[in-house]
Design a protein around this motif. Structure first.
Motif, short mmCIF file in Angstrom:
data_model
loop_
_atom_site.label_atom_id
_atom_site.label_comp_id
_atom_site.label_asym_id
_atom_site.label_seq_id
_atom_site.Cartn_x
_atom_site.Cartn_y
_atom_site.Cartn_z
N ASP A 187 0.82 -1.21 0.00
CA ASP A 187 0.00 0.00 0.00
C ASP A 187 0.86 1.26 0.00
O ASP A 187 0.47 2.29 0.55
CB ASP A 187 -0.96 0.00 1.20
N ASP A 188 2.05 1.16 -0.61
CA ASP A 188 2.95 2.31 -0.66
C ASP A 188 3.73 2.32 -1.99
O ASP A 188 3.77 1.32 -2.70
CB ASP A 188 3.95 2.25 0.50
N VAL A 189 4.35 3.46 -2.26
CA VAL A 189 5.24 3.56 -3.42
C VAL A 189 6.51 2.78 -3.09
O VAL A 189 6.99 2.80 -1.94
CB VAL A 189 5.57 5.05 -3.69
N LEU A 190 7.06 2.08 -4.06
CA LEU A 190 8.27 1.30 -3.90
C LEU A 190 9.37 2.12 -3.24
O LEU A 190 9.72 3.21 -3.73
CB LEU A 190 8.73 0.80 -5.28
N LYS A 191 9.89 1.63 -2.12
CA LYS A 191 10.93 2.36 -1.38
C LYS A 191 12.16 2.58 -2.27
O LYS A 191 12.65 1.66 -2.91
CB LYS A 191 11.33 1.57 -0.14
N GLY A 192 12.64 3.81 -2.29
CA GLY A 192 13.81 4.16 -3.08
C GLY A 192 13.48 4.68 -4.47
O GLY A 192 14.33 5.27 -5.12
N LEU A 193 12.24 4.46 -4.93
CA LEU A 193 11.87 4.90 -6.27
C LEU A 193 11.83 6.42 -6.42
O LEU A 193 12.43 6.94 -7.36
CB LEU A 193 10.53 4.28 -6.70
N PRO A 194 11.15 7.15 -5.52
CA PRO A 194 11.08 8.61 -5.71
C PRO A 194 12.46 9.27 -5.81
O PRO A 194 12.68 10.12 -6.68
CB PRO A 194 10.29 9.10 -4.50
N GLY A 195 13.39 8.86 -4.97
CA GLY A 195 14.73 9.44 -5.02
C GLY A 195 15.44 9.12 -6.32
O GLY A 195 16.13 9.96 -6.91
N THR A 196 15.26 7.89 -6.81
CA THR A 196 15.86 7.50 -8.08
C THR A 196 15.27 8.31 -9.22
O THR A 196 15.99 8.76 -10.12
CB THR A 196 15.67 5.99 -8.32
N LEU A 197 13.95 8.51 -9.20
CA LEU A 197 13.30 9.31 -10.24
C LEU A 197 13.83 10.74 -10.24
O LEU A 197 14.04 11.33 -11.31
CB LEU A 197 11.78 9.30 -10.06
N THR A 198 14.06 11.29 -9.06
CA THR A 198 14.61 12.64 -8.96
C THR A 198 16.01 12.70 -9.57
O THR A 198 16.33 13.62 -10.33
CB THR A 198 14.66 13.09 -7.48
N VAL A 199 16.85 11.72 -9.25
CA VAL A 199 18.21 11.69 -9.79
C VAL A 199 18.17 11.58 -11.32
O VAL A 199 18.93 12.27 -12.03
CB VAL A 199 19.02 10.53 -9.16
N HIS B 109 18.39 0.11 -3.58
CA HIS B 109 18.12 1.40 -4.21
C HIS B 109 19.29 2.37 -4.12
O HIS B 109 19.46 3.21 -4.99
CB HIS B 109 16.82 2.03 -3.68
N THR B 110 20.12 2.25 -3.10
CA THR B 110 21.28 3.14 -2.98
C THR B 110 22.24 2.91 -4.15
O THR B 110 22.73 3.86 -4.76
CB THR B 110 22.00 2.93 -1.64
N GLU B 111 22.47 1.64 -4.49
CA GLU B 111 23.34 1.31 -5.63
C GLU B 111 22.74 1.83 -6.93
O GLU B 111 23.44 2.37 -7.78
CB GLU B 111 23.52 -0.22 -5.70
N VAL B 112 21.42 1.69 -7.09
CA VAL B 112 20.76 2.16 -8.31
C VAL B 112 20.86 3.68 -8.41
O VAL B 112 21.16 4.22 -9.47
CB VAL B 112 19.29 1.67 -8.36
N LYS B 113 20.65 4.37 -7.29
CA LYS B 113 20.77 5.85 -7.30
C LYS B 113 22.19 6.27 -7.65
O LYS B 113 22.38 7.23 -8.39
CB LYS B 113 20.37 6.42 -5.94
N ARG B 114 23.16 5.56 -7.14
CA ARG B 114 24.57 5.88 -7.44
C ARG B 114 24.82 5.75 -8.95
O ARG B 114 25.45 6.60 -9.56
CB ARG B 114 25.48 4.94 -6.65
N ARG B 115 24.29 4.71 -9.56
CA ARG B 115 24.44 4.53 -11.01
C ARG B 115 23.71 5.61 -11.78
O ARG B 115 24.19 6.09 -12.79
CB ARG B 115 23.93 3.14 -11.42
N ALA B 116 22.52 5.98 -11.30
CA ALA B 116 21.75 7.04 -11.96
C ALA B 116 22.51 8.36 -11.88
O ALA B 116 22.51 9.15 -12.83
CB ALA B 116 20.37 7.15 -11.34
N GLN B 117 23.14 8.63 -10.75
CA GLN B 117 23.91 9.87 -10.59
C GLN B 117 25.06 9.91 -11.58
O GLN B 117 25.39 10.97 -12.12
CB GLN B 117 24.45 10.00 -9.16
N ALA B 118 25.67 8.78 -11.87
CA ALA B 118 26.79 8.71 -12.80
C ALA B 118 26.35 9.07 -14.22
O ALA B 118 27.18 9.49 -15.04
CB ALA B 118 27.42 7.33 -12.79
N LEU B 119 25.06 8.92 -14.53
CA LEU B 119 24.55 9.24 -15.87
C LEU B 119 24.66 10.73 -16.17
O LEU B 119 24.74 11.12 -17.33
CB LEU B 119 23.08 8.84 -15.99
N ALA B 120 24.66 11.55 -15.12
CA ALA B 120 24.68 12.99 -15.31
C ALA B 120 26.06 13.52 -15.71
O ALA B 120 26.19 14.66 -16.12
CB ALA B 120 24.21 13.69 -14.04
N PHE B 121 27.08 12.68 -15.58
CA PHE B 121 28.44 13.15 -15.85
C PHE B 121 28.96 12.70 -17.19
O PHE B 121 28.57 11.81 -17.79
CB PHE B 121 29.38 12.68 -14.74
#
Length: 124
Positions: free
Chosen positions: A65-77, A112-124
């Motif tokens: 009954d919730d949004v997948l934990k870690g998803l909103p932060g990943t979407l922001t990145v 999700h922390t690992e996924v966010k780290r990879r998403a952050q690398a996309l910006a560079f």
């Protein structure tokens, strides 16, 4: 409130698999339709047009009954890296041998922390 929602292409649609209409997302999360739309507007969830009357959200984005934990932060990145909604979906659902599996599967597995780290690398 005007909600701008992207039209999805067939390949990305097939990568995602199961979709939920936004009204069903609201029911599962115990939210009014207005609050469910706000989740899209605030980029806590991604929804796209698939030909129906309302936006649809990947079913995997809802965990109980919730949004997948870690998803909103990943979407922001991903948005900060310049990805639009369809590009973000494609990235989240495309298998990556180094994870292994698709980033969304790693998020579901609590990595999700690992996924966010990879998403952050996309910006560079």
């Amino acid at each position: 409130m005007t909600l701008s929602v992207a039209q999805i292409d067939r390949e990305t649609d097939q990568l995602v698999g199961e979709w939920l209409p936004l009204s069903e997302v609201g029911v599962r999360l115990g939210l009014s339709s207005g609050r469910a739309k706000q989740l899209l507007k605030d980029k806590k969830l991604l929804g796209v047009r698939r030909g129906g009357p309302e936006p649809e959200v990947p079913a995997v984005f809802i965990a109980g009954d919730d949004v997948l934990k870690g998803l909103p932060g990943t979407l922001t990145v991903l948005a900060d890296a310049g990805y639009d909604d369809v590009e973000s979906l494609r990235w989240l659902f495309t298998p990556d041998d180094s994870l292994p599996g698709a980033p969304v599967e790693a998020i579901r597995a609590g990595r999700h922390t690992e996924v966010k780290r990879r998403a952050q690398a996309l910006a560079f």
